[in-house]
Motif scaffolding. Sequence first.
Motif, PDB file in Angstrom:
ATOM      1  N   SER A  58     -59.668  27.875  87.003  1.00 28.68           N
ATOM      2  CA  SER A  58     -58.609  27.215  86.245  1.00 28.68           C
ATOM      3  C   SER A  58     -57.245  27.658  86.758  1.00 28.68           C
ATOM      4  O   SER A  58     -57.061  28.822  87.162  1.00 28.68           O
ATOM      5  CB  SER A  58     -58.729  27.549  84.766  1.00 28.68           C
ATOM      6  OG  SER A  58     -59.948  27.056  84.248  1.00 28.68           O
ATOM      7  N   GLU A  59     -56.309  26.736  86.732  1.00 29.49           N
ATOM      8  CA  GLU A  59     -54.952  27.075  87.171  1.00 29.49           C
ATOM      9  C   GLU A  59     -54.406  28.210  86.323  1.00 29.49           C
ATOM     10  O   GLU A  59     -54.525  28.210  85.090  1.00 29.49           O
ATOM     11  CB  GLU A  59     -54.041  25.858  87.082  1.00 29.49           C
ATOM     12  CG  GLU A  59     -52.683  26.071  87.714  1.00 29.49           C
ATOM     13  CD  GLU A  59     -51.886  24.783  87.859  1.00 29.49           C
ATOM     14  OE1 GLU A  59     -52.275  23.786  87.214  1.00 29.49           O
ATOM     15  OE2 GLU A  59     -50.886  24.784  88.601  1.00 29.49           O
ATOM     16  N   GLY A  60     -53.829  29.204  86.992  1.00 30.70           N
ATOM     17  CA  GLY A  60     -53.304  30.371  86.299  1.00 30.70           C
ATOM     18  C   GLY A  60     -54.280  31.516  86.203  1.00 30.70           C
ATOM     19  O   GLY A  60     -53.887  32.664  85.918  1.00 30.70           O
ATOM     20  N   ALA A  61     -55.541  31.250  86.460  1.00 31.65           N
ATOM     21  CA  ALA A  61     -56.555  32.313  86.408  1.00 31.65           C
ATOM     22  C   ALA A  61     -56.553  33.093  87.714  1.00 31.65           C
ATOM     23  O   ALA A  61     -55.987  32.669  88.725  1.00 31.65           O
ATOM     24  CB  ALA A  61     -57.928  31.705  86.147  1.00 31.65           C
ATOM     25  N   SER A  62     -57.218  34.238  87.670  1.00 29.52           N
ATOM     26  CA  SER A  62     -57.324  35.060  88.876  1.00 29.52           C
ATOM     27  C   SER A  62     -58.453  34.551  89.759  1.00 29.52           C
ATOM     28  O   SER A  62     -59.358  33.831  89.310  1.00 29.52           O
ATOM     29  CB  SER A  62     -57.563  36.522  88.497  1.00 29.52           C
ATOM     30  OG  SER A  62     -58.799  36.645  87.818  1.00 29.52           O
ATOM     31  N   HIS A 122     -52.560  28.580  91.785  1.00 29.50           N
ATOM     32  CA  HIS A 122     -51.775  27.366  91.565  1.00 29.50           C
ATOM     33  C   HIS A 122     -52.582  26.188  92.085  1.00 29.50           C
ATOM     34  O   HIS A 122     -53.435  26.346  92.959  1.00 29.50           O
ATOM     35  CB  HIS A 122     -50.437  27.509  92.309  1.00 29.50           C
ATOM     36  CG  HIS A 122     -49.467  26.417  92.072  1.00 29.50           C
ATOM     37  ND1 HIS A 122     -49.318  25.354  92.942  1.00 29.50           N
ATOM     38  CD2 HIS A 122     -48.595  26.208  91.054  1.00 29.50           C
ATOM     39  CE1 HIS A 122     -48.385  24.539  92.475  1.00 29.50           C
ATOM     40  NE2 HIS A 122     -47.940  25.038  91.338  1.00 29.50           N
ATOM     41  N   TRP A 123     -52.293  24.998  91.566  1.00 29.48           N
ATOM     42  CA  TRP A 123     -53.056  23.828  91.999  1.00 29.48           C
ATOM     43  C   TRP A 123     -52.978  23.650  93.516  1.00 29.48           C
ATOM     44  O   TRP A 123     -53.916  23.160  94.155  1.00 29.48           O
ATOM     45  CB  TRP A 123     -52.555  22.565  91.296  1.00 29.48           C
ATOM     46  CG  TRP A 123     -51.145  22.183  91.625  1.00 29.48           C
ATOM     47  CD1 TRP A 123     -50.031  22.510  90.932  1.00 29.48           C
ATOM     48  CD2 TRP A 123     -50.708  21.417  92.751  1.00 29.48           C
ATOM     49  NE1 TRP A 123     -48.918  21.999  91.550  1.00 29.48           N
ATOM     50  CE2 TRP A 123     -49.297  21.314  92.662  1.00 29.48           C
ATOM     51  CE3 TRP A 123     -51.346  20.798  93.817  1.00 29.48           C
ATOM     52  CZ2 TRP A 123     -48.529  20.626  93.600  1.00 29.48           C
ATOM     53  CZ3 TRP A 123     -50.596  20.106  94.767  1.00 29.48           C
ATOM     54  CH2 TRP A 123     -49.205  20.038  94.646  1.00 29.48           C
ATOM     55  N   SER A 136     -53.063  34.904  90.184  1.00 30.19           N
ATOM     56  CA  SER A 136     -52.865  33.684  89.412  1.00 30.19           C
ATOM     57  C   SER A 136     -52.787  32.505  90.382  1.00 30.19           C
ATOM     58  O   SER A 136     -51.851  32.394  91.161  1.00 30.19           O
ATOM     59  CB  SER A 136     -51.573  33.781  88.584  1.00 30.19           C
ATOM     60  OG  SER A 136     -51.319  32.569  87.904  1.00 30.19           O
ATOM     61  N   ILE A 192     -59.391  23.812  91.946  1.00 28.21           N
ATOM     62  CA  ILE A 192     -58.536  24.279  90.861  1.00 28.21           C
ATOM     63  C   ILE A 192     -58.593  23.273  89.722  1.00 28.21           C
ATOM     64  O   ILE A 192     -58.279  22.086  89.911  1.00 28.21           O
ATOM     65  CB  ILE A 192     -57.082  24.460  91.312  1.00 28.21           C
ATOM     66  CG1 ILE A 192     -56.999  25.366  92.543  1.00 28.21           C
ATOM     67  CG2 ILE A 192     -56.236  25.021  90.161  1.00 28.21           C
ATOM     68  CD1 ILE A 192     -57.463  26.777  92.315  1.00 28.21           C
ATOM     69  N   LYS A 243     -56.271  36.744  94.431  1.00 26.10           N
ATOM     70  CA  LYS A 243     -54.958  36.265  94.006  1.00 26.10           C
ATOM     71  C   LYS A 243     -54.906  36.378  92.493  1.00 26.10           C
ATOM     72  O   LYS A 243     -55.843  35.929  91.817  1.00 26.10           O
ATOM     73  CB  LYS A 243     -54.710  34.834  94.457  1.00 26.10           C
ATOM     74  CG  LYS A 243     -53.285  34.360  94.170  1.00 26.10           C
ATOM     75  CD  LYS A 243     -52.975  33.038  94.846  1.00 26.10           C
ATOM     76  CE  LYS A 243     -51.510  32.662  94.625  1.00 26.10           C
ATOM     77  NZ  LYS A 243     -51.136  31.400  95.303  1.00 26.10           N
TER      78      LYS A 243
END
Lengths: 112, 116
Positions: free
Chosen positions: B14-18, B82-83, B80, B114, B78
């Motif tokens: 998911s976007e924002g996840a590690s 990003h799309w 977080s 993502i 990473k």
Amino acid sequence: DAGVIQSPRHEVTEMGQEVTLRCKPISGHNSLFWYRQTMMRGLELLIYFNNNVPIDDSGMPEDRFSAKMPNASFSTLKIQPSEPRDSAVYFCASRPGANVLTFGAGSRLTVL
Amino acid sequence: AQSVTQPDIHITVSEGASLELRCNYSYGATPYLFWYVQSPGQGLQLLLKYFSGDTLVQGIKGFEAEFKRSQSSFNLRKPSVHWSDAAEYFCAVGRGSGGGADGLTFGKGTHLIIQP
């Protein structure tokens, strides 16, 4: 710096035809590599040159494949005759004395 | 001969996840290790490399990787995503005794998806 330049970006040809892929490495890079990318086999090293001299061509699949580097700024990969199983993306990469490869955008070959 | 294994063919985050992408290598000496990213229809772009020294290396676009000799691993992380990180990621090890003088051996790649 224009990077590694490959042409053509896309090539569609019929089985039995000759295909020539071209590569211009980054100026000053003394090593050049040809890779092939397919879904089944991933990225495979076909051949590489140091100072325009072929060093290892053990990855070239068959005698139908040949590569040349007549000077420091140009290399070709030729397939003659081409077959449908040669369909792939062919990448050229160059490298200076350090160990980082810089890749071109690739040439997508489709053999019908 | 050198080899690289990327156990995950696809990963969805998911976007924002590690994010952590796994890479295991086989090499007899101290390896030269790389992560490259390939966006659709594009060539491969170097994210980061490990030659020696600090086992945690920083790369571009907020990526980092940790070399663990005991586990023969070089996982990419990473904090977080990003799309725009959606792409194919390749781990590679330098071929030959020169640690890369003979080119690179690549893993099969991990396709990162993502989710919004």
